[in-house]
Design a protein around this motif. Sequence first.
Motif, mmCIF file in Angstrom:
data_model
loop_
_atom_site.group_PDB
_atom_site.id
_atom_site.type_symbol
_atom_site.label_atom_id
_atom_site.label_comp_id
_atom_site.label_asym_id
_atom_site.label_seq_id
_atom_site.Cartn_x
_atom_site.Cartn_y
_atom_site.Cartn_z
ATOM 1 N N ASP A 163 0.860 -1.186 0.000
ATOM 2 C CA ASP A 163 0.000 0.000 0.000
ATOM 3 C C ASP A 163 0.893 1.232 0.000
ATOM 4 O O ASP A 163 1.588 1.509 0.985
ATOM 5 N N HIS A 164 0.898 1.935 -1.116
ATOM 6 C CA HIS A 164 1.781 3.091 -1.215
ATOM 7 C C HIS A 164 1.367 4.233 -0.293
ATOM 8 O O HIS A 164 2.141 5.168 -0.072
ATOM 9 N N LYS A 165 0.167 4.160 0.256
ATOM 10 C CA LYS A 165 -0.276 5.204 1.190
ATOM 11 C C LYS A 165 0.305 5.017 2.585
ATOM 12 O O LYS A 165 0.311 5.955 3.383
ATOM 13 N N THR A 166 0.783 3.814 2.873
ATOM 14 C CA THR A 166 1.283 3.547 4.219
ATOM 15 C C THR A 166 2.755 3.148 4.256
ATOM 16 O O THR A 166 3.348 3.106 5.330
ATOM 17 N N GLY A 215 7.970 5.764 1.942
ATOM 18 C CA GLY A 215 8.339 6.134 0.581
ATOM 19 C C GLY A 215 9.807 6.442 0.398
ATOM 20 O O GLY A 215 10.353 6.273 -0.705
ATOM 21 N N ALA A 216 10.490 6.857 1.457
ATOM 22 C CA ALA A 216 11.909 7.158 1.358
ATOM 23 C C ALA A 216 12.741 5.905 1.106
ATOM 24 O O ALA A 216 13.910 5.999 0.689
ATOM 25 N N ARG A 217 12.153 4.741 1.327
ATOM 26 C CA ARG A 217 12.851 3.473 1.130
ATOM 27 C C ARG A 217 12.387 2.749 -0.133
ATOM 28 O O ARG A 217 12.653 1.558 -0.304
ATOM 29 N N VAL A 218 11.703 3.470 -1.024
ATOM 30 C CA VAL A 218 11.201 2.888 -2.267
ATOM 31 C C VAL A 218 11.915 3.537 -3.448
ATOM 32 O O VAL A 218 11.900 4.765 -3.594
ATOM 33 N N ALA A 219 12.544 2.712 -4.286
ATOM 34 C CA ALA A 219 13.237 3.192 -5.479
ATOM 35 C C ALA A 219 12.394 2.922 -6.717
ATOM 36 O O ALA A 219 11.590 1.990 -6.747
ATOM 37 N N VAL A 220 12.585 3.727 -7.750
ATOM 38 C CA VAL A 220 11.934 3.544 -9.039
ATOM 39 C C VAL A 220 13.013 3.544 -10.121
ATOM 40 O O VAL A 220 13.749 4.528 -10.268
ATOM 41 N N ILE A 234 3.059 7.175 -6.695
ATOM 42 C CA ILE A 234 3.048 6.197 -5.604
ATOM 43 C C ILE A 234 3.852 6.668 -4.394
ATOM 44 O O ILE A 234 4.055 5.912 -3.441
ATOM 45 N N GLY A 235 4.309 7.907 -4.413
ATOM 46 C CA GLY A 235 5.019 8.449 -3.262
ATOM 47 C C GLY A 235 6.347 7.775 -2.990
ATOM 48 O O GLY A 235 6.729 7.588 -1.830
ATOM 49 N N ALA A 236 7.076 7.433 -4.049
ATOM 50 C CA ALA A 236 8.385 6.802 -3.898
ATOM 51 C C ALA A 236 9.453 7.883 -3.834
ATOM 52 O O ALA A 236 9.719 8.556 -4.824
ATOM 53 N N ILE A 273 12.325 -1.510 -1.270
ATOM 54 C CA ILE A 273 11.424 -1.908 -2.352
ATOM 55 C C ILE A 273 11.926 -1.224 -3.624
ATOM 56 O O ILE A 273 12.250 -0.030 -3.603
ATOM 57 N N ALA A 274 12.002 -1.976 -4.702
ATOM 58 C CA ALA A 274 12.391 -1.394 -5.994
ATOM 59 C C ALA A 274 11.276 -1.638 -7.003
ATOM 60 O O ALA A 274 10.893 -2.783 -7.247
ATOM 61 N N VAL A 275 10.749 -0.551 -7.551
ATOM 62 C CA VAL A 275 9.731 -0.603 -8.601
ATOM 63 C C VAL A 275 10.483 -0.496 -9.921
ATOM 64 O O VAL A 275 11.035 0.556 -10.247
#
Length: 410
Positions: free
Chosen positions: A93-96, A99-104, A152-154, A186-188
């Motif tokens: 859930d991208h709302k919770t 986001g600072a730990r999510v890469a794109v 997605i707030g990444a 997490i990597a998108v």
Amino acid sequence: MTTLRPPSVVITGIGLLTPAGRGVEANWERVLSAVSTSAADPTLGEAAWAMSCTVPHFDPRRELGPGKSWKVDRFAQLAVVAARDAVLDAGLDHKTWDGARVAVVLGNSLGGCTTYEAQQTVHADEGADLVSPLLVPMWMPNMVAGYVAIDIGARGPSMVTATACASGTTAIGTGRDLLRSGACDIAVVGGAESALSPTIMAGLARMGALSTRRDGSDTASRPFDISRDGFVAAEAAGILILERQNDAVARHARMYAAVTGYAATSDAHHVTAPRPDGASLTAAVRAAIRDAELTENDIAYVNAHGTSTPLNDKAESQALHQVFGDRTAVSSTKGVTGHALAAAGAIEAAFTALAIRDNTAPPTANLDIQDPAVEIDVISKTPRSLAIDSALSVSAGFGGHNAVIALSAI
């Protein structure tokens, strides 16, 4: 001295928007059917090459809202929606999330060329004052990662890989390395492309890259067939969610496959033609296998780049033959989807993961008579039941870029 092994990275979510449909199961069913998506494309005119493979039933106004959709070129629209689907498929859930730990990391090569072409016409016909102020952000290739990160707030690292038709595979390998380094949790990753503009397609046609079978467009994309004459261009977005395996296990996530190996090489040969002997691609294949700590005998299936061009299919088959002989099953899913350029490697990695999941190797559509120069075991017409513990997805691009990933069952 003990050397610590890098953490295992797994695929926990898949989002697919391709000519084969939307979602994992719709795409997989169509690919296994070996029914091509290629059709004559009247927006490209009446030339013999005027055909394409397009994403069906995609309504950006419904998906993104009327206030946003018109501000975003189609290649980024597809990526945003596929990323949403992948996040949902992963049970995240991208709302919770943090986001600072999510890469794109997404692959793209041609950006918003349809927007650029339209605005160039405005500039020529109506003057500079009527050019859209959104031209640059709609055209820039990096914006596919930018728009996805915003949606997605990444807030971790975000970037676009541009290795032509290897871009999606390069993005997966780069995302895996970010996870291993600890730069993200997490990597998108994946790729998106929608470059079916008249000028771009005319340029590819002038190069001799496109098939000219418009009267029989449903059989125009025919990888490894003796009568192949070029590829059919496609649009698509393929997005994968990558996580460290320990993190995925801790949250009881479903895992499609592990990304166990990655390698890249350069042909250093020609701007568009592959090295005829396939030597640099051979090196990438072997390096990906070594990186996965596997041997050639462990690879049960290869999803080939298999573009349906005379030069690529011959060179690639030589590269694969040097490594595997005719022992390993090979297929190209581009017979169904067409060639989605920078997105191709991402959607084909997803198909490779599904092959591992189901122990089923997809067929190569429209392969009637295999070229005698292609001395590998190419699956044609119907799927093949096969125990697949490990497999490769192979990509190559203009400029001599080669990228290969190894996937393994968990």
